[in-house]
Design a protein around this motif. Sequence first.
Motif, PDB file in Angstrom:
ATOM      1  N   PRO A 136       0.835  -1.181   0.000  1.00 45.53           N
ATOM      2  CA  PRO A 136       0.099   0.205  -0.101  1.00 45.53           C
ATOM      3  C   PRO A 136       0.752   1.157   0.207  1.00 45.53           C
ATOM      4  O   PRO A 136       2.061   1.211   0.036  1.00 45.53           O
ATOM      5  CB  PRO A 136      -0.871  -0.072   1.525  1.00 45.53           C
ATOM      6  CG  PRO A 136       0.082  -0.939   2.328  1.00 45.53           C
ATOM      7  CD  PRO A 136       0.722  -1.952   0.886  1.00 45.53           C
ATOM      8  N   LYS A 137       0.249   2.501  -0.282  1.00 42.48           N
ATOM      9  CA  LYS A 137       1.032   3.609  -0.270  1.00 42.48           C
ATOM     10  C   LYS A 137       1.411   3.836   1.388  1.00 42.48           C
ATOM     11  O   LYS A 137       0.562   3.479   2.058  1.00 42.48           O
ATOM     12  CB  LYS A 137       0.059   4.763  -0.647  1.00 42.48           C
ATOM     13  CG  LYS A 137       0.179   4.989  -2.264  1.00 42.48           C
ATOM     14  CD  LYS A 137      -0.492   6.016  -2.709  1.00 42.48           C
ATOM     15  CE  LYS A 137      -1.548   5.819  -3.762  1.00 42.48           C
ATOM     16  NZ  LYS A 137      -2.771   6.477  -3.309  1.00 42.48           N
ATOM     17  N   ALA A 138       2.653   4.320   1.334  1.00 44.18           N
ATOM     18  CA  ALA A 138       3.217   4.762   2.900  1.00 44.18           C
ATOM     19  C   ALA A 138       2.202   5.455   3.659  1.00 44.18           C
ATOM     20  O   ALA A 138       2.014   4.988   4.800  1.00 44.18           O
ATOM     21  CB  ALA A 138       4.380   5.534   2.697  1.00 44.18           C
ATOM     22  N   GLU A 139       1.110   6.363   3.035  1.00 42.57           N
ATOM     23  CA  GLU A 139       0.554   7.193   3.862  1.00 42.57           C
ATOM     24  C   GLU A 139      -0.682   6.180   4.399  1.00 42.57           C
ATOM     25  O   GLU A 139      -1.305   6.683   5.240  1.00 42.57           O
ATOM     26  CB  GLU A 139      -0.032   8.278   3.267  1.00 42.57           C
ATOM     27  CG  GLU A 139      -0.643   8.438   1.928  1.00 42.57           C
ATOM     28  CD  GLU A 139       0.347   8.461   0.958  1.00 42.57           C
ATOM     29  OE1 GLU A 139       1.447   8.130   0.809  1.00 42.57           O
ATOM     30  OE2 GLU A 139       0.037   8.958  -0.196  1.00 42.57           O
ATOM     31  N   ASP A 140      -0.874   5.446   3.730  1.00 40.43           N
ATOM     32  CA  ASP A 140      -2.153   4.336   4.010  1.00 40.43           C
ATOM     33  C   ASP A 140      -1.595   3.528   5.027  1.00 40.43           C
ATOM     34  O   ASP A 140      -2.622   2.697   5.584  1.00 40.43           O
ATOM     35  CB  ASP A 140      -2.686   3.611   2.633  1.00 40.43           C
ATOM     36  CG  ASP A 140      -3.207   4.838   1.808  1.00 40.43           C
ATOM     37  OD1 ASP A 140      -3.607   5.824   2.360  1.00 40.43           O
ATOM     38  OD2 ASP A 140      -3.411   4.501   0.605  1.00 40.43           O
ATOM     39  N   VAL A 141      -0.580   3.536   5.671  1.00 41.68           N
ATOM     40  CA  VAL A 141       0.054   2.388   6.425  1.00 41.68           C
ATOM     41  C   VAL A 141      -0.322   2.816   7.882  1.00 41.68           C
ATOM     42  O   VAL A 141      -0.146   3.915   8.151  1.00 41.68           O
ATOM     43  CB  VAL A 141       1.378   1.941   6.324  1.00 41.68           C
ATOM     44  CG1 VAL A 141       1.811   1.143   7.555  1.00 41.68           C
ATOM     45  CG2 VAL A 141       1.907   1.386   5.073  1.00 41.68           C
ATOM     46  N   THR A 142      -1.243   2.215   8.459  1.00 45.46           N
ATOM     47  CA  THR A 142      -1.456   2.698  10.078  1.00 45.46           C
ATOM     48  C   THR A 142      -0.686   2.520  11.001  1.00 45.46           C
ATOM     49  O   THR A 142       0.337   1.498  10.875  1.00 45.46           O
ATOM     50  CB  THR A 142      -2.980   1.875  10.379  1.00 45.46           C
ATOM     51  OG1 THR A 142      -2.578   0.604  10.472  1.00 45.46           O
ATOM     52  CG2 THR A 142      -4.009   1.823   9.570  1.00 45.46           C
ATOM     53  N   PRO A 143      -0.756   3.096  11.908  1.00 46.75           N
ATOM     54  CA  PRO A 143       0.339   2.940  12.949  1.00 46.75           C
ATOM     55  C   PRO A 143       0.572   1.452  13.501  1.00 46.75           C
ATOM     56  O   PRO A 143       1.395   1.061  13.963  1.00 46.75           O
ATOM     57  CB  PRO A 143       0.007   3.701  14.327  1.00 46.75           C
ATOM     58  CG  PRO A 143      -0.855   4.963  13.560  1.00 46.75           C
ATOM     59  CD  PRO A 143      -1.538   4.320  12.365  1.00 46.75           C
ATOM     60  N   ALA A 144      -0.742   0.874  13.613  1.00 49.97           N
ATOM     61  CA  ALA A 144      -0.733  -0.545  14.097  1.00 49.97           C
ATOM     62  C   ALA A 144      -0.052  -1.453  13.072  1.00 49.97           C
ATOM     63  O   ALA A 144       0.712  -2.359  13.510  1.00 49.97           O
ATOM     64  CB  ALA A 144      -2.093  -1.075  14.213  1.00 49.97           C
ATOM     65  N   VAL A 145      -0.073  -1.336  11.831  1.00 52.58           N
ATOM     66  CA  VAL A 145       0.345  -2.212  10.881  1.00 52.58           C
ATOM     67  C   VAL A 145       1.985  -1.823  10.679  1.00 52.58           C
ATOM     68  O   VAL A 145       2.684  -2.884  10.774  1.00 52.58           O
ATOM     69  CB  VAL A 145      -0.316  -1.995   9.505  1.00 52.58           C
ATOM     70  CG1 VAL A 145       0.653  -2.567   8.165  1.00 52.58           C
ATOM     71  CG2 VAL A 145      -1.599  -2.579   9.239  1.00 52.58           C
ATOM     72  N   ALA A 146       2.198  -0.826  10.993  1.00 50.03           N
ATOM     73  CA  ALA A 146       3.554  -0.431  11.027  1.00 50.03           C
ATOM     74  C   ALA A 146       4.188  -1.148  12.040  1.00 50.03           C
ATOM     75  O   ALA A 146       5.299  -1.689  12.125  1.00 50.03           O
ATOM     76  CB  ALA A 146       3.935   0.975  11.168  1.00 50.03           C
ATOM     77  N   PHE A 147       3.808  -0.779  13.452  1.00 51.66           N
ATOM     78  CA  PHE A 147       4.102  -1.517  14.448  1.00 51.66           C
ATOM     79  C   PHE A 147       4.237  -3.276  14.416  1.00 51.66           C
ATOM     80  O   PHE A 147       5.471  -3.797  14.762  1.00 51.66           O
ATOM     81  CB  PHE A 147       3.342  -1.179  15.714  1.00 51.66           C
ATOM     82  CG  PHE A 147       4.119  -1.588  17.087  1.00 51.66           C
ATOM     83  CD1 PHE A 147       5.078  -1.150  17.770  1.00 51.66           C
ATOM     84  CD2 PHE A 147       3.545  -3.049  17.576  1.00 51.66           C
ATOM     85  CE1 PHE A 147       5.704  -1.741  18.884  1.00 51.66           C
ATOM     86  CE2 PHE A 147       4.075  -3.721  18.685  1.00 51.66           C
ATOM     87  CZ  PHE A 147       4.920  -2.974  19.176  1.00 51.66           C
TER      88      PHE A 147
END
Lengths: 313, 404
Positions: A161-172
């Motif tokens: 997905p686009k970087a801005e669509d990554v949620t904090p939870a998914v990143a973590f």
Amino acid sequence: MKEFKILAVVVFFSLVTYWLVEPLAHSVLHKHVDSNHFTYADLPALEKTGDVANGKELVMGAGACTGCHSLEVAGISASMDPVTAASSYGVNPPDLSVVGAIYDDKFLAALIKDPASALKVSHKFDPDSGKMHPMTQFYGAGGDMDQEVADMVAYLKSIAPKAEDVTPAVAFENACGRCHSVRYERWTQMGEKPMFKFKKDEYRFDANVLEYQEHLTKYMGKLPPDLSMYYRSRNVHFLETFIEDPQSHMEGTAMPRVGVNAESAEKVIEYLADSADTLRDDRERIGMYVMIFMLVFTVFAYLWKREIWKDLH
Amino acid sequence: MAHFEKANSLNEWLDQRLAVNTLQRVLQTEYWIPKNINFLWAMGMVLAITFGILLVSGIFLLMYYQPNVDTAFDSVNYTIMREVGFGWLWRHVHAVAASVVFLIIYIHMFTGIYYGSYKKGREIIWISGMLLFVAFSAEAFSGYMLPWGQMSYWAGMVITNLFSAGSLELNGVVEWIRGDYVPAQAFLTRFFMLHVLLIPLAILALIGVHFGALRIPHVNNQDGEEFDFDVEAEKYKAGDKKSSKVIAFANDFLSKDMFVVAVYLVFFFYLVFWNYGFAMDPVNFDPADGLKTPAHIYPEWYFLWSYEILRPFSKDIGLIAFAFAQVIFVLLPFLDRSPNAVPARRRGLFFIWFWLMLIDMIALTAMGKLPPEGIYSTIGLVAAVAFILLWIALPIITMFEKKV
């Protein structure tokens, strides 16, 4: 006026004491580490332009990435459950669906070529001592290796997905969550703990997590800490620089450099803030109301004092 | 049975039974305070208000806090901070007030020292004040144990260890205090009891003594002037408020107090919402772990000066110096041999003594937090020795002080 002079003396000594025990003492107590803003300057730049179609073949090819990694967006699910995977590799290998958005491109390329150096854990996985990093390095598919690696990175980025669509939870969850739990967010190394109707199901889930943690402990040397309160027990600068390169703070630590890009690092920290300082926006808002109230109160208190004291002077 | 007339108003009814009018006169409208004072005289009210804030916020926290080693940390950091409506507010208010109350106590103390308000009949005010300082210290320490974080655990370990009395190795005493070999459940529960019941009771009783002790010698004024309160009170009551040297506690003194309190509360709430880090040490947001000693163990800022008197010496000498530092302030009225109860600026050498003592305690405070290495431990040692020498010098320099 005399009262102001006295106030100036009181404020001066209070501020000196504050400066000594807070900013000064903490700058001495803690190691100073500068941030490189997630540029990963030690890793070589990607010089080739990747070809997505070729990258897809390489990633999905026999004996390549999907041998161990799942790729849910392409319909390839994990070949083992997390506990079995942890018993084989020490930690459950990540799904590759969003890695293109979370990790730095240079880091991904370096990781594919030489995992132990990219992760900065060569001190732990030294081929001479027979300890190999569980992720096998990519030896090339016969062509120009740099080109092939660039193709794989290009493919991974194309499906992410686009970087801005990554949620904090998914990143973590992707960058940290297979080693660290966050119990205040119900996060375990095996995913979010569901609400169970039956106690026996909950025990089963907990037992699996404990088993996973046992493998992880063997792999890391110690169970990585729960991060529920890390946003408050460490400061933001520490978290940033530690995520960027754990070795800069703790030389020899088993924690790998995870290689997140700047946006994802910010999201990881936001996730930690949501866990440890959940109601920080309320604090700001209510703080303003309380301040306005107190200032009005002060004005009235002054008027009352003036009224009473005009008969006394 | 006493004879009661039919009352014509609620006030009269209450006055017949509780003497409310007499109480109001004695406690407020005819409780005389000198007029010649500055805002430092409002610190008593600021302390009373801060204690009130601690009491009220503490009651709210008490409804959700769990004194159990397995749940204490989460009951504070999860339940109170996230689940309970405004729990985070009460917790920040309580933590910041617990720290700021010591800043005000120190200002209040040094005001008393500067203006000589511990002499000539005011000894009990000073002594009860220092006992309040001890009680507040015990209250702060026991409260610091409750979140059961890393600093709670290790501060509890270090401070209770002091009771082994160095080379005497009274380990039995330490175990008796802890109720265990190490800080554990018995330790947490008893410090919980101390924090929410026994010490607050002692504080309330001591506040009563402290206020009562003010009655006969009266409040000091900013020139140390001695005058007849009865004569001045008559002048005030006759309507000559302007030339009278006294004012009534309410509303005269109170109106000024409340203005100072208001300014103080602006500062206080700024700290609560935007600058609370000094009162909530980051290390204590790691749960207690008996197998992992933090890299640096230091007390809260208000204990640093006495911690630094303990630290630069060898074990036994350090403990003796520490014990000295704990009791010496109580003896101030008797160590000061001067006949003058006037502001320090009119007392020659004592004026220098006052500023040296203040600067020395700030130096000790700073060194108490810095790691005991190199230049910091040297400064710490010098400051600790200077502290002891200053107290030894006090009776000597004040003995030769001329009557002003």
